[in-house]
Motif scaffolding. Structure first.
Motif, PDB file in Angstrom:
ATOM      1  N   SER A  85       0.834  -1.212   0.000  1.00 31.10           N
ATOM      2  CA  SER A  85       0.000   0.000   0.000  1.00 31.10           C
ATOM      3  C   SER A  85       0.863   1.254   0.000  1.00 31.10           C
ATOM      4  CB  SER A  85      -0.902   0.020   1.234  1.00 31.10           C
ATOM      5  OG  SER A  85      -1.680  -1.135   1.288  1.00 31.10           O
TER       6      SER A  85
ATOM      7  N   SER B   7      -6.011   2.098  -3.312  1.00 32.37           N
ATOM      8  CA  SER B   7      -7.175   2.519  -4.097  1.00 32.37           C
ATOM      9  C   SER B   7      -8.043   3.494  -3.303  1.00 32.37           C
ATOM     10  CB  SER B   7      -8.018   1.301  -4.474  1.00 32.37           C
ATOM     11  OG  SER B   7      -7.249   0.400  -5.222  1.00 32.37           O
TER      12      SER B   7
ATOM     13  N   LYS C 267      -5.073   5.400  -7.709  1.00 31.92           N
ATOM     14  CA  LYS C 267      -4.267   5.136  -6.518  1.00 31.92           C
ATOM     15  C   LYS C 267      -4.063   6.411  -5.714  1.00 31.92           C
ATOM     16  CE  LYS C 267      -3.336   0.774  -7.417  1.00 31.92           C
ATOM     17  NZ  LYS C 267      -3.794  -0.318  -6.576  1.00 31.92           N
TER      18      LYS C 267
ATOM     19  N   ARG D 203       1.381   7.783  -2.087  1.00 33.17           N
ATOM     20  CA  ARG D 203       2.362   6.733  -1.817  1.00 33.17           C
ATOM     21  C   ARG D 203       3.700   7.379  -1.517  1.00 33.17           C
ATOM     22  NH1 ARG D 203       3.097   4.074  -7.836  1.00 33.17           N
ATOM     23  NH2 ARG D 203       3.750   5.951  -8.901  1.00 33.17           N
TER      24      ARG D 203
END
Length: 311
Positions: free
Chosen positions: A112, A118, A187, A190
């Protein structure tokens, strides 16, 4: 950001349970200007120390770990929550011009963080209740037909006898007006910048199995049974909670319930830990951009330091 202001890298140290990640992390802490972030879905729980192989209080004082002891055993902790918390910790560590060192074996958390998660809407209990009511009236075949109309891609993937996933796909569409398939492709945040990923793996699976069995014996000797006895004194804890489903805790709970004897508890606990290690290694075998380290290799510290200096 110019090259003069380049952020410190992020180091990820992964591997199966009992492979020596914590010991190597402590060596790295001594050798580099780094701060440790735990990537472990069991270490988040307070009062669950022995059975999770949490660093001792003395080790935590010398080698502080972020994201441990942050949840009560009644609470759950999702990959999305971890991602948000870890990104905050990484930013804080980098702001001090130090290296974030992420250590653990919860592969979904690592994934993740590295790939982004997501952007799916949170559960809506009223919409879920409506879906359940419709299913009760018309049956799940009818609900599957409803999904085919609004999200044929998900309907093809989700079996008619899987009410949980059917509900979620319908719920997502009714909340957002977008299909599960569309939103899964978007997404979220990150980790940015240089990310060095290392995994410790055994040369022989048997060596890891021996270490798992030995560590389980050590946990018993350290008072693991009493730790679970103390948890059981609470009226709000039960076997269906994510915390009590952690490897080792479930088996000890069953033993204290009188369902299995002491030897069977140890046997099942060791087997469950081996299965966890196998799943972790399966994840890692398909992991891109990975530097492999060999368990018990005295050169592991040097391998990591060399990779960091080569950035």
């Amino acid at each position: 950001m110019s090259s003069m202001e380049k952020q410190p890298p992020v180091i990820c140290l992964m591997g199966p349970t009992a492979s020596g990640k914590t010991a190597l992390a402590m060596e790295l802490f001594d050798a580099l200007p780094c701060d440790i972030i735990s990537v472990d879905s069991a270490l988040v729980y307070r009062d669950m120390d022995i059975g999770t192989a949490k660093p001792t209080l003395a080790e935590q004082q010398k080698y502080p770990h972020r994201l441990i002891n942050i949840k009560d055993a009644t609470q759950s902790y999702s990959a999305a929550e971890f991602c948000a918390d870890a990104l905050k910790e990484i930013a804080e560590i980098r702001a001090k011009n130090r290296i974030p060192l992420l250590v653990g074996g919860t592969m979904m958390y690592f994934k993740s963080l590295i790939d982004g998660i997501s952007k799916l809407p949170s559960a809506d209990q009223s919409i879920r209740a409506d879906i359940a009511k419709e299913a009760e009236q018309h049956g799940w075949e009818y609900m599957h037909q409803q999904l085919e109309k609004c999200d044929p891609q998900s309907a093809q993937r989700i079996h008619i006898n899987d009410p949980q996933r059917l509900t979620r796909a319908l719920e997502v569409y009714r909340i957002s007006g977008h299909t599960l398939s569309q939103l899964t492709e978007i997404k979220g945040d990150r980790v940015e910048g240089d990310v060095l990923q290392f995994a410790i793996a055994p040369k022989e699976r048997a060596t890891l199995h021996q270490r798992i069995a030995l560590r389980y014996e050590q946990m018993i000797a350290q008072g693991f049974e009493q730790e679970v006895v103390n948890l059981r004194k609470r009226t709000d804890l039960h076997q269906d909670l994510p915390s009590i489903r952690c490897v080792g805790y479930r088996q000890m709970w069953q033993h204290l319930d009188g369902d299995i004897d002491h030897d069977e508890m140890i046997f099942r606990g060791v087997c469950a830990t081996r299965q966890l290690a196998k799943r972790q290694l399966t994840w890692l075998r398909n992991w891109p951009d990975l530097h492999w380290l060999q368990m018990e290799d005295k050169q592991n510290l040097q391998h990591v330091l060399t990779a960091v200096s080569n950035l």
